[in-house]
Scaffold this motif. Structure first.
Motif, mmCIF file in Angstrom:
data_model
loop_
_atom_site.group_PDB
_atom_site.id
_atom_site.type_symbol
_atom_site.label_atom_id
_atom_site.label_comp_id
_atom_site.label_asym_id
_atom_site.label_seq_id
_atom_site.Cartn_x
_atom_site.Cartn_y
_atom_site.Cartn_z
ATOM 1 N N SER A 1 33.604 37.122 35.192
ATOM 2 C CA SER A 1 34.194 38.172 35.938
ATOM 3 C C SER A 1 34.637 39.497 35.227
ATOM 4 C CB SER A 1 35.232 37.209 36.565
ATOM 5 O OG SER A 1 36.398 37.221 35.942
ATOM 6 N N THR B 1 40.241 33.536 28.570
ATOM 7 C CA THR B 1 40.039 34.853 27.947
ATOM 8 C C THR B 1 41.438 35.622 27.599
ATOM 9 O OG1 THR B 1 39.701 36.006 30.082
ATOM 10 C CG2 THR B 1 37.782 35.049 28.559
ATOM 11 N N VAL C 1 37.699 40.530 35.340
ATOM 12 C CA VAL C 1 39.045 40.344 34.494
ATOM 13 C C VAL C 1 38.621 39.637 33.377
ATOM 14 C CG1 VAL C 1 41.024 39.027 34.681
ATOM 15 C CG2 VAL C 1 40.290 39.841 36.742
ATOM 16 N N ALA C 2 37.872 38.796 33.248
ATOM 17 C CA ALA C 2 37.476 38.049 32.140
ATOM 18 C C ALA C 2 36.900 38.781 31.122
ATOM 19 C CB ALA C 2 36.632 36.613 32.477
ATOM 20 N N GLU D 1 39.053 33.146 33.328
ATOM 21 C CA GLU D 1 39.949 34.275 33.160
ATOM 22 C C GLU D 1 41.153 34.045 32.373
ATOM 23 O OE1 GLU D 1 38.271 36.638 37.305
ATOM 24 O OE2 GLU D 1 40.458 35.393 37.056
ATOM 25 N N GLN D 2 41.683 32.828 32.641
ATOM 26 C CA GLN D 2 42.859 32.405 32.041
ATOM 27 C C GLN D 2 42.592 32.223 30.460
ATOM 28 O OE1 GLN D 2 45.686 33.028 33.730
ATOM 29 N NE2 GLN D 2 43.881 33.645 35.197
ATOM 30 N N LYS E 1 36.225 29.759 37.666
ATOM 31 C CA LYS E 1 36.374 31.439 37.528
ATOM 32 C C LYS E 1 37.832 31.563 36.957
ATOM 33 C CE LYS E 1 36.345 35.740 40.052
ATOM 34 N NZ LYS E 1 37.860 35.912 40.260
ATOM 35 N N TYR E 2 38.762 31.091 37.748
ATOM 36 C CA TYR E 2 40.328 31.219 37.225
ATOM 37 C C TYR E 2 40.400 31.111 35.853
ATOM 38 C CZ TYR E 2 45.082 31.500 37.637
ATOM 39 O OH TYR E 2 46.621 31.549 37.080
ATOM 40 N N ASN F 1 39.462 41.135 29.574
ATOM 41 C CA ASN F 1 40.048 40.391 28.459
ATOM 42 C C ASN F 1 39.440 40.244 27.104
ATOM 43 O OD1 ASN F 1 42.246 39.942 30.251
ATOM 44 N ND2 ASN F 1 41.662 37.647 30.832
#
Length: 485
Positions: free
Chosen positions: A281, A235, A283-284, A232-233, A228-229, A287
């Motif tokens: 997510s 994107t 956050v993603a 997000e990074q 998941k992390y 982005n």
């Protein structure tokens, strides 16, 4: 027998700073040391490509090494020997990160130097999920800070009145060429082709099993939150790369190519939350939405709508202007249909209509009516989508917000000129949409407002005429543009 390739050099695998985040802050404040800049030049020019992927050879090289010089690393005197605990962790982490094993060793050294809490790193409990996450987090932050450093160099190129430090950056790093766009677009294409492009390989433990290494850690990526992390990074990296392309073409000296435009269109077609994953997510997803909003500004710049507008403002002779620069940027109807987003289609129609205004003879070559395409785009919500893009947090609050506003202001002028729009003949919804965009573009931008009132600045003349007609049409009713001015 064939000779073995030379060991990697420090410049190819190590980076000459504790962290790129520190360099980013220094570049932003123009306090970076010129000697450090010179050492960082290959990293600034190559970006995240300087981080090499994991290979079995890099694993074997690090595994058998006992001294730093054996793997091409140069450490201060007294630190000649490999730190075994760090090597031990790097051998496992390199496969989790899909990062060259030697670079992972360097990464751990940088992390230990940068982090104030290094407990657990290099210790015996190297399969601890928290340690893995912290080091992964540091790695992703380094990648993004490096991309931010590239953005700072691009911003430095755009300074109207560079000071001594700014000129120093230009002199040491040099001017970025079109390769920065080629690398950015290639990275974007690769990231979408296999999303997420970063692989946490659960099978590596079957190939290599060393006592105390990360072992089953890749199988625990869901538990650790790494997958998941990373999504997000990734994107976020896509957004930073798109901003690089925007700033590069925002410079008047840089001309886009059809190949670069085609790659951008391809990426735009594929860059949708529903096509990437059904479980992104929040956050993603944010982005991705910000990237899509930024892309429309890049599209305007890559079609060089500003250049057509300037050409029209300066064109006084009866001779037909040379439009060969824009002829190579023609996109087919099928290419635009693949994007299937009304605000992109509107930009495309304005691009073609401006060329028709400059050279009416080109009408015979077109298989469509730009005016009809524009009308259909607006009816499908193109103006609302542009206003939404302008209101995006990454556009509204970024360092480059004035650049985004300036691009859109000139695009509004291009719409007015291309289709000879008159407030008296426009439907209320279109008139309201255009005035709201113009008000949003000028709000909070004193430099653009000053430019707007400068009668010698011809690119804003269509907007001045249009808003003046709006004021005559509604002399007693407040209209959005008056609030912005």
């Amino acid at each position: 027998m064939g000779s073995f390739p030379p060991p990697p050099t420090p410049s190819s695998l190590s980076w000459p700073c504790t962290s790129f985040r520190t360099v980013w802050e220094q570049l932003h404040l123009l306090t970076v040391d010129s000697e450090l800049l010179a050492e960082l030049k290959p990293w600034l020019q190559e970006g995240t490509r300087k981080f090499q992927p994991f290979t079995d050879k890099s694993y074997a090289d690090l595994q058998r090494a006992t001294r730093h010089t054996e793997i091409g690393l140069k450490f201060p005197e007294g630190q000649d020997e490999i730190v075994e605990t760090r090597k031990h962790l790097a051998l496992g982490l390199s496969q989790v990160l899909d990062l060259d094993a030697v670079q992972t060793y360097v990464l751990l050294h940088k992390y230990e130097s940068f982090s104030t809490t290094t407990s657990g790193v290099g210790g015996k409990g190297t399969d601890d999920a928290e340690v893995v996450f912290k080091v992964c987090e540091f790695y992703f932050q380094e990648r993004q800070a490096l991309l931010e450093c590239v953005l700072e160099v691009l911003r430095n190129e755009l300074r109207d009145e560079p000071d001594v430090k700014s000129l120093q950056i230009k002199d040491v790093v040099g001017k970025f060429d079109a390769q920065v766009v080629e690398r950015a677009l290639s990275s974007l294409s690769a990231s979408v082709s296999n999303f997420p492009s970063h692989h946490f390989t659960p099978s590596y433990a079957e190939k290599v099993e060393t006592e105390g290494c990360l072992g089953r850690c890749p199988n625990r990526t869901t538990e650790c939150g790494l997958l998941k992390y990373w999504t997000e990074q990734q994107t976020l990296e896509q957004l930073l790369l798109v901003e690089q392309v925007f700033l590069f073409y925002y410079s008047e000296d840089n001309t886009p190519s059809k190949d670069a435009l085609t790659k951008l269109v391809r990426f735009t077609c594929e860059m949708r939350p529903d096509s990437l994953s059904g479980s992104l997510s929040s956050v993603a997803t944010k982005n991705v939405v910000s990237t899509m909003n930024t892309l429309v500004f890049v599209f305007i710049e890559m079609l060089d709508v500003d250049g057509l507008l300037e050409n029209l403002a300066a064109h006084e002779s009866e001779e037909l202007p040379d439009l060969s620069k824009w002829a190579q940027l023609d996109l087919t109807c099928s290419e635009m249909e693949r994007i299937s987003q009304p605000h992109f289609t509107l930009v495309w129609s304005v691009f073609h209509q401006l060329k028709l205004v400059l050279n009416p003879q080109q009408a015979a070559k077109l298989e469509f009516s730009p005016e009809q395409v524009a009308s259909a785009s607006i009816s499908q919500g193109a103006l609302e989508r542009i206003l939404f893009a302008l209101g995006d947090e990454c556009v509204r609050s970024s360092i480059d917000s004035t650049a985004f506003h300036s691009v859109l202001k000139n695009f509004c002028a291009a719409i007015l000129v291309a289709f000879d729009l008159n407030p008296k003949r426009l439907p209320h919804s279109v008139l309201d949409g255009l005035t709201r965009i113009l008000a949003s573009v000028l709000k909070g931008e004193p430099g653009l407002v000053e430019q707007f009132w400068d009668e010698e600045y011809m690119l804003d003349q269509p907007i001045r005429n249009f808003l003046g007609e709006c004021q005559q049409l509604f002399p007693t009713i407040p209209v959005p543009y008056s609030m912005g001015l």
